[in-house]
Design an enzyme around this catalytic site. Sequence first.
Site, PDB file in Angstrom:
ATOM      1  N   GLU A  64     -18.993   7.521   0.248  1.00 34.02           N
ATOM      2  CA  GLU A  64     -20.128   6.595   0.096  1.00 34.02           C
ATOM      3  C   GLU A  64     -21.098   7.462  -0.675  1.00 34.02           C
ATOM      4  O   GLU A  64     -21.590   8.613  -0.033  1.00 34.02           O
ATOM      5  CB  GLU A  64     -20.282   6.303   1.243  1.00 34.02           C
ATOM      6  CG  GLU A  64     -21.254   5.200   1.464  1.00 34.02           C
ATOM      7  CD  GLU A  64     -21.632   4.917   2.928  1.00 34.02           C
ATOM      8  OE1 GLU A  64     -22.751   4.946   3.373  1.00 34.02           O
ATOM      9  OE2 GLU A  64     -20.814   4.525   3.776  1.00 34.02           O
ATOM     10  N   ASP A  75     -32.399   4.972   7.836  1.00 32.12           N
ATOM     11  CA  ASP A  75     -32.023   6.572   7.854  1.00 32.12           C
ATOM     12  C   ASP A  75     -32.957   7.353   8.775  1.00 32.12           C
ATOM     13  O   ASP A  75     -34.122   7.068   8.570  1.00 32.12           O
ATOM     14  CB  ASP A  75     -31.984   7.114   6.376  1.00 32.12           C
ATOM     15  CG  ASP A  75     -30.767   6.418   5.540  1.00 32.12           C
ATOM     16  OD1 ASP A  75     -29.608   6.330   6.084  1.00 32.12           O
ATOM     17  OD2 ASP A  75     -30.959   6.276   4.394  1.00 32.12           O
TER      18      ASP A  75
END
Length: 286
Positions: A64, A75
Amino acid sequence: MNATRRGTHPSPAGPAPARFDQVLAHARAENRAALATYLPAGYPNQAQSLRILHRLAEVADVIELGWPYSEPALDGPVIQQAAAQSLAGGFQVHHLLESIRALATSPASVLVMAYYPPLYKYGLERAAGELAQAGAAGVILPDLPIEEADAWLAAARHHGLHTIFVVAPSTTDARLRRICAAAGGMLYAPAVAGVTGSTGPLHDALPAFVQRLRAATDLPIGVGIGVSTPAHAQEVSLIADVTIVGSALIRTIDAAHGPRQQAAAAVDLARALNAGLRRPNRSRAA
């Protein structure tokens, strides 16, 4: 289990989305969850990124690749810092495309994790076309609501890309049906609430949430966000089709000194994660 599965993976030939489906089917036939490893493209720098990715592709089923972005809402600090390092080092989209192309003949399938603003700025049709041509199987879009996804979905379908949505446990049944109808490749379920990078226990309600997703779709289920240890990976393997690890991998790379040591540390962690992914019986993850 042989953690380095080169030679037993399906051939990389054929359309990239079909290749992704095939890699997951291969893992399922071996009665294990697939392993997906996440790194931002160009981290810690482009040359070292390519070195690490090639090594990881010998162990992980799915690579990924993050499209670095300065405002990554999902994030936590670890991935934020890694993306900032890539951007500070001069990341450009052609580095992402170079990374995808470099993995084209590897045993692993490649997904791109992209936030919508840079994708939109680059041009949806252009982005979908270039990512597909480079060899990406699909794009994970953590911040694109299904209600606003029509333009991207049209571009992705035109170029044969899977669109993978991150689905929150709070999603209503009606909205989940709409997501499942539009999604391809897999659904992405968070293992913990909040942003990436958690090192605590996985959410108690995760198994029930994965069961709810399975009742809504035949797509494979990937679980990430908070999967940080081999014990977490083993726990996820019992309920999901894909175990996704990112922040823990970045922490491991950051703690190593020197290019060879960083690549070796990344592979060692991937092997440790892989060791617990084989299930104790032949039943489908549920």
